[in-house]
Design an enzyme around this catalytic site. Structure first.
Site, PDB file in Angstrom:
ATOM      1  N   ASN A   9      47.648  22.835  65.259  1.00 53.01           N
ATOM      2  CA  ASN A   9      47.669  21.869  64.157  1.00 53.01           C
ATOM      3  C   ASN A   9      46.808  22.456  63.046  1.00 53.01           C
ATOM      4  O   ASN A   9      45.591  22.440  63.135  1.00 53.01           O
ATOM      5  CB  ASN A   9      47.114  20.532  64.657  1.00 53.01           C
ATOM      6  CG  ASN A   9      46.908  19.535  63.544  1.00 53.01           C
ATOM      7  OD1 ASN A   9      47.385  19.725  62.423  1.00 53.01           O
ATOM      8  ND2 ASN A   9      46.195  18.448  63.851  1.00 53.01           N
ATOM      9  N   LYS A  11      46.373  21.422  60.118  1.00 54.67           N
ATOM     10  CA  LYS A  11      45.790  20.404  59.227  1.00 54.67           C
ATOM     11  C   LYS A  11      45.991  20.808  57.764  1.00 54.67           C
ATOM     12  O   LYS A  11      46.966  21.492  57.459  1.00 54.67           O
ATOM     13  CB  LYS A  11      44.319  20.160  59.587  1.00 54.67           C
ATOM     14  CG  LYS A  11      44.150  19.857  61.084  1.00 54.67           C
ATOM     15  CD  LYS A  11      42.824  19.283  61.445  1.00 54.67           C
ATOM     16  CE  LYS A  11      42.777  19.024  62.944  1.00 54.67           C
ATOM     17  NZ  LYS A  11      41.547  18.381  63.378  1.00 54.67           N
ATOM     18  N   HIS A  98      48.060  11.244  64.615  1.00 56.81           N
ATOM     19  CA  HIS A  98      46.804  11.989  64.772  1.00 56.81           C
ATOM     20  C   HIS A  98      45.644  11.088  64.342  1.00 56.81           C
ATOM     21  O   HIS A  98      45.790  10.274  63.428  1.00 56.81           O
ATOM     22  CB  HIS A  98      46.845  13.260  63.927  1.00 56.81           C
ATOM     23  CG  HIS A  98      45.685  14.167  64.204  1.00 56.81           C
ATOM     24  ND1 HIS A  98      44.438  13.941  63.672  1.00 56.81           N
ATOM     25  CD2 HIS A  98      45.578  15.253  64.988  1.00 56.81           C
ATOM     26  CE1 HIS A  98      43.612  14.877  64.111  1.00 56.81           C
ATOM     27  NE2 HIS A  98      44.273  15.681  64.924  1.00 56.81           N
ATOM     28  N   GLU A 168      43.537  13.191  72.510  1.00 56.09           N
ATOM     29  CA  GLU A 168      42.486  13.833  71.720  1.00 56.09           C
ATOM     30  C   GLU A 168      41.352  12.838  71.492  1.00 56.09           C
ATOM     31  O   GLU A 168      41.438  11.993  70.592  1.00 56.09           O
ATOM     32  CB  GLU A 168      43.039  14.267  70.356  1.00 56.09           C
ATOM     33  CG  GLU A 168      44.174  15.254  70.425  1.00 56.09           C
ATOM     34  CD  GLU A 168      44.311  16.035  69.131  1.00 56.09           C
ATOM     35  OE1 GLU A 168      44.177  17.256  69.183  1.00 56.09           O
ATOM     36  OE2 GLU A 168      44.499  15.417  68.077  1.00 56.09           O
ATOM     37  N   GLY A 174      36.947  18.850  66.321  1.00 48.13           N
ATOM     38  CA  GLY A 174      36.188  19.599  65.320  1.00 48.13           C
ATOM     39  C   GLY A 174      34.685  19.577  65.533  1.00 48.13           C
ATOM     40  O   GLY A 174      33.932  19.994  64.663  1.00 48.13           O
TER      41      GLY A 174
HETATM   42  P1  PGA Z   1      40.037  20.882  66.881  1.00 47.47           P
HETATM   43  O1  PGA Z   1      41.174  19.838  66.389  1.00 47.47           O
HETATM   44  O2  PGA Z   1      40.708  21.836  67.834  1.00 47.47           O
HETATM   45  O3  PGA Z   1      39.588  21.550  65.607  1.00 47.47           O
HETATM   46  O4  PGA Z   1      38.977  20.079  67.527  1.00 47.47           O
HETATM   47  C1  PGA Z   1      42.132  19.351  67.290  1.00 47.47           C
HETATM   48  C2  PGA Z   1      43.049  18.395  66.566  1.00 47.47           C
HETATM   49  O5  PGA Z   1      42.588  17.586  65.768  1.00 47.47           O
HETATM   50  O6  PGA Z   1      44.279  18.416  66.791  1.00 47.47           O
END
Ligand code: PGA
Length: 252
Positions: A9, A11, A98, A168, A174
């Site tokens: 992802n 983003k 999400h 998640e 993050g």
């Molecule tokens: P991350 O994000 O791997 O940066 O923690 C995962 C996500 O939000 O899909």
């Protein structure tokens, strides 16, 4: 046997040149991988989705990060991109619900469910995200919250072919924090139980449930070997082809 899915992802990251280079690097790594025992999905932002999907990508799946809520494939919905449009760009998947959409755009379970239905109706695989906040976990509500999200965000016509679930925990996204493998196992098992109640045992048994939230090459093997973890949804570490692929290789 559920085939694992390694999903990136991206983003809101990437201008044209960087995104095309990243996509190309992922496509090459995938093409060079013999006997691949897992599926790969990348979800670039909308500004480059069509360009990425237009590159030769073999069996790498391409997805959007959202679709419009309206059931209409087109119309007066300024700024929205319908599932039909995403499909038309060459994508085969769409992330919906999400936590960043739920949080910043106030998307409710009902909205997420509608978006998932729209994705499925357009012929896309819906990747439906669920997960508790830190406050909910600390209050001992993680299981209840996630089960409720599954009950309300997953459409009645979801099948193992048209839907993937991504668990998640919001507090793990993050942040570098990850739940214990026991916690992941518990939530994933409870998601499958809830899916069985809602969609029947067969569908539940075959539906993939991804884990997402600070998945890195260093923790991928451990997380991907937890029972009922059928792949990963990766944010930060998907922005570099090397770290993304290192996670994919942890499947083998
Ligand atoms: P991350 O994000 O791997 O940066 O923690 C995962 C996500 O939000 O899909």
């Amino acid at each position: 046997m559920r085939r694992k899915l390694i999903a990136g992802n991206w983003k809101m990251n990437g201008l044209k040149a960087d995104s095309l280079a990243l996509a190309q690097a992922v496509f090459e790594k995938s093409a060079n991988q013999t006997n691949k025992s897992f599926d790969v999905l990348i979800c670039p932002p909308m500004n480059v989705l069509g360009m990425v999907a237009a590159l030769p990508h073999n069996d790498v799946l391409i997805g959007s990060q959202d679709v419009a809520e309206t059931v209409k494939p087109n119309g007066a919905f300024t700024g929205d991109v319908s599932a039909a449009m995403v499909k038309d760009l060459g994508a085969s998947c769409a992330i919906v619900g999400h936590s960043e959409r739920r949080q910043y755009h106030h998307e409710t379970d009902a909205v997420v469910c509608q978006k998932a239905e729209n994705a499925i109706a357009a012929g896309l695989i819906a990747v439906i995200c669920v997960g508790e906040t830190l406050a909910e976990r600390e209050a001992g509500q993680a299981l209840d919250v996630v089960q409720h999200q599954i009950a309300e965000s997953v459409p009645a016509n979801a099948t193992a072919q048209n839907t993937v679930i991504a668990y998640e925990p919001v507090w793990a996204i993050g942040t570098g924090k990850v739940p214990t493998t026991d916690d992941v196992a518990q939530i994933h098992a409870s998601i499958r139980t809830k899916l069985a109640e809602k969609l029947g045992a067969d569908v539940a048994e075959n539906m993939r449930i991804l884990y997402g939230g600070s998945v890195k090459p260093e923790n991928a093997k451990e997380l991907l070997s937890v029972a009922n973890v059928d792949g990963a949804l990766i944010g930060g570490a998907s922005l570099k082809a090397d770290s993304f692929w290192a996670i994919a290789e942890a499947v083998m």
